[in-house]
Motif scaffolding. Sequence first.
Motif, PDB file in Angstrom:
ATOM      1  N   HIS A  13      44.678  49.429  -4.373  1.00 47.95           N
ATOM      2  CA  HIS A  13      44.522  50.882  -4.425  1.00 47.95           C
ATOM      3  C   HIS A  13      43.240  51.326  -3.721  1.00 47.95           C
ATOM      4  O   HIS A  13      43.226  52.340  -3.022  1.00 47.95           O
ATOM      5  CB  HIS A  13      44.528  51.382  -5.869  1.00 47.95           C
ATOM      6  CG  HIS A  13      45.859  51.295  -6.539  1.00 47.95           C
ATOM      7  ND1 HIS A  13      46.971  51.979  -6.104  1.00 47.95           N
ATOM      8  CD2 HIS A  13      46.258  50.586  -7.610  1.00 47.95           C
ATOM      9  CE1 HIS A  13      47.991  51.701  -6.877  1.00 47.95           C
ATOM     10  NE2 HIS A  13      47.585  50.847  -7.808  1.00 47.95           N
ATOM     11  N   ALA A  14      42.179  50.575  -3.907  1.00 48.85           N
ATOM     12  CA  ALA A  14      40.912  50.915  -3.246  1.00 48.85           C
ATOM     13  C   ALA A  14      41.035  50.790  -1.734  1.00 48.85           C
ATOM     14  O   ALA A  14      40.510  51.621  -0.995  1.00 48.85           O
ATOM     15  CB  ALA A  14      39.797  50.017  -3.772  1.00 48.85           C
ATOM     16  N   LEU A  15      41.740  49.767  -1.253  1.00 49.65           N
ATOM     17  CA  LEU A  15      41.956  49.609   0.182  1.00 49.65           C
ATOM     18  C   LEU A  15      42.816  50.739   0.737  1.00 49.65           C
ATOM     19  O   LEU A  15      42.566  51.232   1.845  1.00 49.65           O
ATOM     20  CB  LEU A  15      42.586  48.250   0.497  1.00 49.65           C
ATOM     21  CG  LEU A  15      41.638  47.061   0.420  1.00 49.65           C
ATOM     22  CD1 LEU A  15      42.426  45.753   0.444  1.00 49.65           C
ATOM     23  CD2 LEU A  15      40.632  47.103   1.558  1.00 49.65           C
ATOM     24  N   ASN A  99      29.799  59.427   7.102  1.00 51.07           N
ATOM     25  CA  ASN A  99      30.920  59.097   6.223  1.00 51.07           C
ATOM     26  C   ASN A  99      31.753  57.957   6.799  1.00 51.07           C
ATOM     27  O   ASN A  99      32.217  57.088   6.055  1.00 51.07           O
ATOM     28  CB  ASN A  99      31.818  60.317   6.006  1.00 51.07           C
ATOM     29  CG  ASN A  99      31.180  61.371   5.139  1.00 51.07           C
ATOM     30  OD1 ASN A  99      30.222  61.109   4.411  1.00 51.07           O
ATOM     31  ND2 ASN A  99      31.701  62.582   5.213  1.00 51.07           N
ATOM     32  N   LEU A 100      31.937  57.955   8.105  1.00 54.16           N
ATOM     33  CA  LEU A 100      32.703  56.909   8.771  1.00 54.16           C
ATOM     34  C   LEU A 100      32.026  55.544   8.591  1.00 54.16           C
ATOM     35  O   LEU A 100      32.678  54.559   8.236  1.00 54.16           O
ATOM     36  CB  LEU A 100      32.854  57.235  10.259  1.00 54.16           C
ATOM     37  CG  LEU A 100      33.753  56.341  11.081  1.00 54.16           C
ATOM     38  CD1 LEU A 100      35.205  56.517  10.676  1.00 54.16           C
ATOM     39  CD2 LEU A 100      33.590  56.674  12.563  1.00 54.16           C
ATOM     40  N   ALA A 101      30.721  55.488   8.798  1.00 51.07           N
ATOM     41  CA  ALA A 101      29.977  54.234   8.637  1.00 51.07           C
ATOM     42  C   ALA A 101      29.998  53.771   7.182  1.00 51.07           C
ATOM     43  O   ALA A 101      30.216  52.585   6.895  1.00 51.07           O
ATOM     44  CB  ALA A 101      28.535  54.415   9.110  1.00 51.07           C
ATOM     45  N   SER A 102      29.819  54.694   6.255  1.00 49.44           N
ATOM     46  CA  SER A 102      29.840  54.361   4.830  1.00 49.44           C
ATOM     47  C   SER A 102      31.210  53.834   4.408  1.00 49.44           C
ATOM     48  O   SER A 102      31.312  52.845   3.681  1.00 49.44           O
ATOM     49  CB  SER A 102      29.478  55.601   4.017  1.00 49.44           C
ATOM     50  OG  SER A 102      29.622  55.375   2.656  1.00 49.44           O
ATOM     51  N   GLN A 104      33.418  52.424   6.322  1.00 44.25           N
ATOM     52  CA  GLN A 104      33.651  51.121   6.949  1.00 44.25           C
ATOM     53  C   GLN A 104      33.000  50.000   6.138  1.00 44.25           C
ATOM     54  O   GLN A 104      33.595  48.955   5.924  1.00 44.25           O
ATOM     55  CB  GLN A 104      33.113  51.115   8.383  1.00 44.25           C
ATOM     56  CG  GLN A 104      33.369  49.840   9.137  1.00 44.25           C
ATOM     57  CD  GLN A 104      34.842  49.575   9.370  1.00 44.25           C
ATOM     58  OE1 GLN A 104      35.632  50.489   9.491  1.00 44.25           O
ATOM     59  NE2 GLN A 104      35.211  48.311   9.424  1.00 44.25           N
ATOM     60  N   ILE A 105      31.795  50.236   5.666  1.00 46.49           N
ATOM     61  CA  ILE A 105      31.098  49.249   4.822  1.00 46.49           C
ATOM     62  C   ILE A 105      31.865  49.039   3.521  1.00 46.49           C
ATOM     63  O   ILE A 105      32.049  47.911   3.062  1.00 46.49           O
ATOM     64  CB  ILE A 105      29.642  49.687   4.557  1.00 46.49           C
ATOM     65  CG1 ILE A 105      28.841  49.637   5.858  1.00 46.49           C
ATOM     66  CG2 ILE A 105      29.001  48.832   3.474  1.00 46.49           C
ATOM     67  CD1 ILE A 105      27.496  50.310   5.776  1.00 46.49           C
ATOM     68  N   LEU A 110      35.497  45.567   0.274  1.00 44.27           N
ATOM     69  CA  LEU A 110      36.753  45.371  -0.450  1.00 44.27           C
ATOM     70  C   LEU A 110      37.529  44.188   0.107  1.00 44.27           C
ATOM     71  O   LEU A 110      38.105  43.396  -0.648  1.00 44.27           O
ATOM     72  CB  LEU A 110      37.616  46.634  -0.386  1.00 44.27           C
ATOM     73  CG  LEU A 110      37.130  47.837  -1.181  1.00 44.27           C
ATOM     74  CD1 LEU A 110      37.967  49.061  -0.843  1.00 44.27           C
ATOM     75  CD2 LEU A 110      37.160  47.552  -2.669  1.00 44.27           C
ATOM     76  N   ILE A 111      37.540  44.050   1.426  1.00 41.82           N
ATOM     77  CA  ILE A 111      38.223  42.915   2.065  1.00 41.82           C
ATOM     78  C   ILE A 111      37.582  41.605   1.611  1.00 41.82           C
ATOM     79  O   ILE A 111      38.274  40.635   1.294  1.00 41.82           O
ATOM     80  CB  ILE A 111      38.192  43.047   3.599  1.00 41.82           C
ATOM     81  CG1 ILE A 111      39.048  44.225   4.053  1.00 41.82           C
ATOM     82  CG2 ILE A 111      38.636  41.756   4.270  1.00 41.82           C
ATOM     83  CD1 ILE A 111      40.525  44.067   3.802  1.00 41.82           C
ATOM     84  N   GLU A 112      36.257  41.555   1.563  1.00 44.29           N
ATOM     85  CA  GLU A 112      35.558  40.341   1.120  1.00 44.29           C
ATOM     86  C   GLU A 112      35.879  40.019  -0.338  1.00 44.29           C
ATOM     87  O   GLU A 112      36.067  38.854  -0.695  1.00 44.29           O
ATOM     88  CB  GLU A 112      34.046  40.482   1.317  1.00 44.29           C
ATOM     89  CG  GLU A 112      33.609  40.452   2.767  1.00 44.29           C
ATOM     90  CD  GLU A 112      33.994  39.157   3.472  1.00 44.29           C
ATOM     91  OE1 GLU A 112      33.835  38.064   2.876  1.00 44.29           O
ATOM     92  OE2 GLU A 112      34.470  39.243   4.617  1.00 44.29           O
ATOM     93  N   LEU A 113      35.950  41.040  -1.183  1.00 48.05           N
ATOM     94  CA  LEU A 113      36.310  40.816  -2.580  1.00 48.05           C
ATOM     95  C   LEU A 113      37.726  40.266  -2.699  1.00 48.05           C
ATOM     96  O   LEU A 113      37.981  39.341  -3.473  1.00 48.05           O
ATOM     97  CB  LEU A 113      36.201  42.124  -3.372  1.00 48.05           C
ATOM     98  CG  LEU A 113      34.805  42.601  -3.713  1.00 48.05           C
ATOM     99  CD1 LEU A 113      34.850  44.009  -4.292  1.00 48.05           C
ATOM    100  CD2 LEU A 113      34.157  41.651  -4.698  1.00 48.05           C
ATOM    101  N   GLU A 114      38.642  40.833  -1.927  1.00 45.33           N
ATOM    102  CA  GLU A 114      40.022  40.364  -1.974  1.00 45.33           C
ATOM    103  C   GLU A 114      40.135  38.945  -1.422  1.00 45.33           C
ATOM    104  O   GLU A 114      40.869  38.118  -1.966  1.00 45.33           O
ATOM    105  CB  GLU A 114      40.947  41.313  -1.212  1.00 45.33           C
ATOM    106  CG  GLU A 114      42.401  40.995  -1.433  1.00 45.33           C
ATOM    107  CD  GLU A 114      43.326  42.147  -1.147  1.00 45.33           C
ATOM    108  OE1 GLU A 114      44.458  42.099  -1.624  1.00 45.33           O
ATOM    109  OE2 GLU A 114      42.926  43.083  -0.428  1.00 45.33           O
TER     110      GLU A 114
END
Length: 129
Positions: A13-15, A99-102, A104-105, A110-114
């Motif tokens: 959901h976060a992704l 906002n775009l940079a934030s 992206q981080i 989230l990808i690293e957590l997954e």
Amino acid sequence: MSLSSNTLRSLEHALQYASLRQKVISNNIANADTPNYKAQDVSFKNVLEDSVNAISATRTDPRHFRFSAGDSSSEIVTESGTTYNSNGNSVDIDTEMANLASNQIYYESLIELEKGKLSSLLNVVRGGQ
């Protein structure tokens, strides 16, 4: 026993939220010079409600908060009443780039957590080897 946990669903959901927000921010940047274009953003309220709904809890006292199921989709909202340019456009390019940079981080974390969660599951499947 299920291999899919609340953690994976929450990350999914976060992704989805981060992906939708990326599209909305990109659309705002693309329309920075469009007359009367109003900047949009993704409502965080629905994402917060989803996270709360993922928590299972028992209400032992009527004064405790209620946990109820709700819609799991994010909502795009248009900012109204704000005008930055003389042509009626409400896109502030500096804010949108930040906002775009934030975002992206946030997406990359989230990808690293997954990846870590899936790596742990793979380790279990392999028998810890």
